[in-house]
Design an enzyme around this catalytic site. Structure first.
Site, PDB file in Angstrom:
ATOM      1  N   GLU A  24      32.230  53.288  30.496  1.00 48.98           N
ATOM      2  CA  GLU A  24      33.405  53.620  29.669  1.00 48.98           C
ATOM      3  C   GLU A  24      33.297  52.977  28.289  1.00 48.98           C
ATOM      4  OE1 GLU A  24      37.042  51.490  29.722  1.00 48.98           O
ATOM      5  OE2 GLU A  24      36.560  50.475  31.593  1.00 48.98           O
ATOM      6  N   LYS A  85      42.659  55.069  22.051  1.00 46.29           N
ATOM      7  CA  LYS A  85      42.388  54.820  23.472  1.00 46.29           C
ATOM      8  C   LYS A  85      42.770  56.088  24.231  1.00 46.29           C
ATOM      9  CE  LYS A  85      44.315  52.010  27.241  1.00 46.29           C
ATOM     10  NZ  LYS A  85      45.215  50.889  27.575  1.00 46.29           N
ATOM     11  N   VAL A 105      39.064  54.380  32.069  1.00 38.19           N
ATOM     12  CA  VAL A 105      38.479  54.726  33.371  1.00 38.19           C
ATOM     13  C   VAL A 105      38.814  56.174  33.718  1.00 38.19           C
ATOM     14  CG1 VAL A 105      38.639  54.264  35.860  1.00 38.19           C
ATOM     15  CG2 VAL A 105      38.404  52.362  34.247  1.00 38.19           C
ATOM     16  N   ASP A 137      55.280  51.243  34.783  1.00 36.51           N
ATOM     17  CA  ASP A 137      53.945  51.246  34.181  1.00 36.51           C
ATOM     18  C   ASP A 137      52.867  51.248  35.269  1.00 36.51           C
ATOM     19  OD1 ASP A 137      51.663  50.971  32.673  1.00 36.51           O
ATOM     20  OD2 ASP A 137      52.399  49.279  31.482  1.00 36.51           O
ATOM     21  N   SER A 139      48.942  52.776  35.806  1.00 39.62           N
ATOM     22  CA  SER A 139      47.828  53.375  35.069  1.00 39.62           C
ATOM     23  C   SER A 139      47.453  54.746  35.623  1.00 39.62           C
ATOM     24  CB  SER A 139      46.607  52.462  35.133  1.00 39.62           C
ATOM     25  OG  SER A 139      45.502  53.092  34.513  1.00 39.62           O
ATOM     26  N   ALA A 140      47.102  55.637  34.710  1.00 41.47           N
ATOM     27  CA  ALA A 140      46.607  56.966  35.101  1.00 41.47           C
ATOM     28  C   ALA A 140      45.269  56.867  35.831  1.00 41.47           C
ATOM     29  CB  ALA A 140      46.466  57.847  33.863  1.00 41.47           C
ATOM     30  N   ASP A 141      44.634  55.693  35.784  1.00 45.21           N
ATOM     31  CA  ASP A 141      43.356  55.525  36.505  1.00 45.21           C
ATOM     32  C   ASP A 141      43.519  55.788  38.003  1.00 45.21           C
ATOM     33  OD1 ASP A 141      42.367  54.692  34.067  1.00 45.21           O
ATOM     34  OD2 ASP A 141      42.116  52.587  34.643  1.00 45.21           O
ATOM     35  N   LYS A 158      42.420  44.272  37.532  1.00 44.88           N
ATOM     36  CA  LYS A 158      42.642  43.042  36.792  1.00 44.88           C
ATOM     37  C   LYS A 158      43.771  42.218  37.391  1.00 44.88           C
ATOM     38  CE  LYS A 158      42.478  45.727  33.601  1.00 44.88           C
ATOM     39  NZ  LYS A 158      42.477  46.665  32.497  1.00 44.88           N
TER      40      LYS A 158
HETATM   41  N1  PSU Z   1      39.085  46.424  32.143  1.00 38.67           N
HETATM   42  C1  PSU Z   1      38.789  45.526  31.196  1.00 38.67           C
HETATM   43  N2  PSU Z   1      39.130  45.784  29.924  1.00 38.67           N
HETATM   44  C2  PSU Z   1      39.740  46.962  29.581  1.00 38.67           C
HETATM   45  C3  PSU Z   1      40.041  47.928  30.582  1.00 38.67           C
HETATM   46  C4  PSU Z   1      39.684  47.601  31.846  1.00 38.67           C
HETATM   47  O1  PSU Z   1      38.245  44.471  31.475  1.00 38.67           O
HETATM   48  O2  PSU Z   1      39.997  47.163  28.413  1.00 38.67           O
HETATM   49  C5  PSU Z   1      40.648  49.262  30.194  1.00 38.67           C
HETATM   50  C6  PSU Z   1      39.999  50.379  31.023  1.00 38.67           C
HETATM   51  O3  PSU Z   1      39.553  51.367  30.124  1.00 38.67           O
HETATM   52  C7  PSU Z   1      41.134  50.920  31.867  1.00 38.67           C
HETATM   53  C8  PSU Z   1      42.294  50.686  30.940  1.00 38.67           C
HETATM   54  O4  PSU Z   1      40.951  52.267  32.230  1.00 38.67           O
HETATM   55  O5  PSU Z   1      42.035  49.378  30.418  1.00 38.67           O
HETATM   56  C9  PSU Z   1      43.626  50.791  31.633  1.00 38.67           C
HETATM   57  O6  PSU Z   1      44.617  50.914  30.651  1.00 38.67           O
HETATM   58  P1  PSU Z   1      46.112  51.339  31.081  1.00 38.67           P
HETATM   59  O7  PSU Z   1      46.620  50.190  31.909  1.00 38.67           O
HETATM   60  O8  PSU Z   1      46.836  51.517  29.774  1.00 38.67           O
HETATM   61  O9  PSU Z   1      45.979  52.621  31.874  1.00 38.67           O
HETATM   62 MN    MN Z   2      50.045  51.721  31.384  1.00 38.26          MN
END
Ligand code: PSU
Ligand code: MN
Length: 314
Positions: A24, A85, A105, A137, A139-141, A158
């Site tokens: 990614e 992003k 992701v 909140d 994530s779409a992941d 994380k």
């Molecule tokens: N893991 C990391 N650093 C990051 C991310 C993950 O150590 O920056 C990123 C990945 O791209 C993941 C995104 O898909 O954060 C998730 O963001 P959000 O919570 O806004 O969906």
């Molecule tokens: Mn989010």
């Protein structure tokens, strides 16, 4: 349906059935500071190569979705000037407008699947945030893992997230969560979260077979392989707990929402730990790239052997 434009090396490997690992780009543009991010992006590609696979870093560059980036594109992402992003919701809009953006992701999985890349290695996936019962909140992941057939190698989710809720959500979505080489679910900077992982596998061949069998069953979606951070690089969870809570409070007080939440938390934790999370992050991403290459090799080998996914009648 159009897929990403492939770098020549990536397209040759895919055509020959050789292993490829997607990487990614949000981790480069939004996850880590310049210039460490560029060093790491290069090092991770090298790990994939050393593991016998071809790296395919994914991003949208001037309106083109690409798998496999040249040195100039990688540096542009690392300098992060005017880099959006991109998750599932943003991908088509960015391409349509001729923009440039880094893939999360979720968006990287979409591009990998369209390109025919089975394996993707990263640091940590997004998940259910702490306080999600108020903020919603999530994530779409997670949804992406439920619908796009890519095996994602990460170090769990994380530790800034609500891990029990994240695991519950993955179960609801029907995503296999596989801890690699241990029974516990890892927590990114720490090897153990204190939570059991739903599944455990000890060999890349086993992960590859599960990937191919899922496809053979016609089930949509991928798998999450949770690879614990190398022991020498880990930061135990109890050392981080207070700092995570502090970063979370500060982000909420600053009014961070949506896409800004994850980068803000990672940035603050880096400062609060005097860079220790950065070093740990680098170590775990490299280890995941290695494991991703091994899984990609096994998938390529089992496909070449014509290993029929052993699915009985449904
Ligand atoms: N893991 C990391 N650093 C990051 C991310 C993950 O150590 O920056 C990123 C990945 O791209 C993941 C995104 O898909 O954060 C998730 O963001 P959000 O919570 O806004 O969906
Ligand atoms: Mn989010």
């Amino acid at each position: 349906m159009s897929g990403p434009v492939l770098a020549p090396e990536v397209s040759e490997a895919l055509a020959a059935g050789r292993p490829v690992v997607a990487l990614e780009s949000t981790i480069i543009s939004h996850g880590l500071p310049w210039p460490d991010n560029l060093d790491l992006a290069r090092a991770v590609e090298e790990e994939v190569r050393a593991g016998g696979a071809v790296p395919a870093t994914i991003a949208v560059i001037d309106g083109t979705l690409r798998a496999g980036l040249d040195a100039e594109a990688l540096e542009r992402l690392a300098r992060a000037e005017g880099i959006a992003k991109l998750s599932r919701a943003d991908l088509a809009v960015c391409i349509a407008r001729g923009g440039t953006g880094a893939t999360t992701v979720a968006a990287t999985m979409i591009a990998a699947a369209r390109a025919g890349i089975a394996v993707f290695a990263t640091g940590g996936i997004g998940g259910v945030h702490r306080g999600a019962e108020r903020s919603f909140d999530v994530s779409a992941d997670l949804q992406e893992l439920a619908q796009t057939p890519v095996t994602v190698v990460a170090s769990g989710a994380k530790a800034i997230l609500d891990l029990p809720k994240t695991l519950e959500m993955l179960e609801t979505l029907g995503v296999p969560v596989i801890a690699y080489g241990q029974s516990g679910f890892p927590a990114f900077w720490a090897r153990e979260s204190g939570l059991a992982a739903p599944l455990r596998m000890d060999a890349p061949a086993e992960i590859a077979r599960a990937h191919l069998t899922r496809a053979g069953l016609g089930l949509p979606g991928g798998q999450l392989v949770a690879n614990p951070i190398p022991a020498e690089a880990e930061i135990p969870l109890d050392e981080l707990e207070g700092l995570i809570a502090q970063a979370q409070r500060e982000a909420e007080a600053a009014g961070a929402t949506g896409k800004a939440v994850t980068p803000a938390l990672l940035d603050r934790l880096r400062a609060l730990t005097q860079g220790r999370t950065l070093a740990a992050n680098a170590a775990l991403v490299r280890a995941n790239a290695r494991l991703g290459a091994a899984v990609a090799q096994e998938i390529a080998r089992q496909r070449a052997e014509g290993a029929p996914p052993r699915a009985g009648p449904l």
